[in-house]
Design an enzyme around this catalytic site. Structure first.
Site, PDB file in Angstrom:
ATOM      1  N   HIS A  38     -30.872-118.275 132.392  1.00 15.50           N
ATOM      2  CA  HIS A  38     -31.875-119.175 132.973  1.00 15.50           C
ATOM      3  C   HIS A  38     -31.485-119.632 134.374  1.00 15.50           C
ATOM      4  CE1 HIS A  38     -35.014-119.651 129.952  1.00 15.50           C
ATOM      5  NE2 HIS A  38     -34.064-119.453 129.054  1.00 15.50           N
ATOM      6  N   ASP A 178     -34.214-109.182 134.181  1.00 16.68           N
ATOM      7  CA  ASP A 178     -34.435-108.146 133.166  1.00 16.68           C
ATOM      8  C   ASP A 178     -34.833-106.816 133.808  1.00 16.68           C
ATOM      9  OD1 ASP A 178     -34.035-110.351 131.642  1.00 16.68           O
ATOM     10  OD2 ASP A 178     -36.105-110.511 130.929  1.00 16.68           O
TER      11      ASP A 178
END
Ligand code: GLA
Length: 393
Positions: A38, A178
């Site tokens: 995060h 990602d």
């Protein structure tokens, strides 16, 4: 090998649906993040690696302007058709929106396919496991476009187009981690990525007599997208307030000392906790990579443990199932590191476990997990693979 069967079946399905003829095969991996969670959208460093699990796609150019998609994992959605000249998000197009979004992102940046294409995909990543099956589908679609149309962009830009598709076409406000991992992975290495500049380094993951073990909570899916977007908003709020005291563009630019000195400017205790996670996770990630480089796996594992606690208590993106898996993992003699990985609220944990303890790990964690949650966990002893590419015969 298992994947060879997967590929043969995929080609057969393609031929049945779209006809015999030339077929090109592409692959884009899923990812697991070792540490740095995060903080990709807070200008921080992350440390993911590509898996050998991922999405395969067989593709062929058409002569008209149609695009057709099919997934062997989701046969119920059937063949999904779209028009190259009119790409819009449509709820009923389900998973194909990710692929359509990538074509849209390429077009937006001047990469115009001169004809449509057929694409048949199959994924070896467990669905909704938080191992980035959607990013791998996006990066795969981009790799198909680069292959079929000879576009001269590189894989970093391909990752950016994948993120753009997800942010603006699908509406999930994800960071770059990602897609970057799927596009730029390297066998047996993790990627130390500076998300503010996209500078990166491949760092060999040398674990000696230990392996990476991923454990899936198999928790039924929840509305994680809205919680994810909430966290992003809270981080932005924190940044706005800290900017009144420091000349920064992102939370992760703050050192721990500077953050501690000015943190009181954030009045809302929840927003303060979010900022604290980001600043401390950045410091942990940089330190963890140094430890790994120096061969100090135990120290790396301890930092993974701290990362989990921060995600649980300060960022609040863990959940009971993930916490049980992590707590039970640490009780096993031979566990070097354990934490949740990815966006959270479900999905997987990533663990470093000594070879001679892996059986005991699976047995003990699996048993206690079922006792405490009523769910059955899945275990994957994984290898780190290469980023997206065309699979040549
Ligand atoms: C999801 C997002 C990533 C990243 C992680 C959390 O996987 O897609 O961009 O923010 O969560 O680290």
């Amino acid at each position: 090998m298992k994947d060879e069967t997967v590929i043969v079946n995929l080609k057969e399905t393609f031929a049945k649906l779209f006809g015999e003829g030339e077929m090109r095969l592409f692959f884009a991996p899923g990812r697991v993040n070792l540490i740095g969670e995060h903080i990709d959208y807070n200008g921080g460093h992350v440390f993911p690696c590509a898996l050998t699990l991922g999405t395969y796609g067989v593709a062929r150019k058409r002569t008209d302007r149609k695009i057709r998609f099919y997934s062997t994992n989701l046969p119920d959605t059937g063949v999904i058709e779209a028009d190259l000249d009119h790409l819009v998000y449509q709820k009923e197009d389900d998973w194909a929106n990710y692929a359509k979004g990538v074509v849209w992102a390429y077009q937006k940046h001047g990469f115009q396919p001169d004809a449509g294409f057929d694409l048949c995909v199959t994924g070896t990543i467990p669905n909704k496991s938080g191992l980035s099956s959607s990013a791998s589908l996006e990066v795969l679609t981009g790799t198909v476009l680069m292959g079929l149309y000879g576009f001269d962009n590189d894989q970093i830009q391909n990752a950016q187009f994948g993120q753009l598709a997800e942010n603006q076409f699908v509406g999930m406000n994800c960071g770059i981690m990602d897609q970057f991992a799927s596009a730029m992975g390297k066998e047996d290495s993790a990627i130390f990525l500076n998300c503010a500049t996209l500078d990166y380094q491949h760092v060999p993951v040398v674990l000696g007599d230990a392996k990476l073990v991923i454990v899936n909570t198999n928790k039924p899916h929840e509305l994680t997208n809205s919680a994810y977007n909430d966290r992003r908003r809270e981080c932005e709020e924190a940044l706005e307030m800290l900017k009144t005291k420091a000349d920064i563009k992102a939370l992760c630019e703050l050192t721990l000392e500077r953050f501690e000195a000015i943190r009181d400017v954030i009045r809302d205790p929840v927003v303060l906790k979010r900022a604290k996670h980001a600043v401390y996770e950045e410091a942990r990630t940089v330190e963890a990579v140094q430890e790994l480089n120096a061969g100090r796996i135990e120290a790396f594992g301890q930092l993974m443990g701290q990362s989990h606690i921060s995600l649980r208590d300060d960022f609040e993106v863990s959940c009971r199932e993930l916490d049980v898996l992590v707590d039970e993992a640490w009780k096993v003699d031979g566990t070097i590191g354990a934490r949740m990985t990815g966006g959270g609220f479900g999905g997987c944990t990533v663990n470093i476990v000594r070879d001679d303890a892996i059986d005991a790990f699976m047995e003990s964690v699996g048993k206690h997990y079922t006792e405490q949650t009523g769910l059955t966990a899945s275990f994957y002893v994984v290898s780190i693979g290469d980023g997206a590419h065309e699979v040549l015969a």
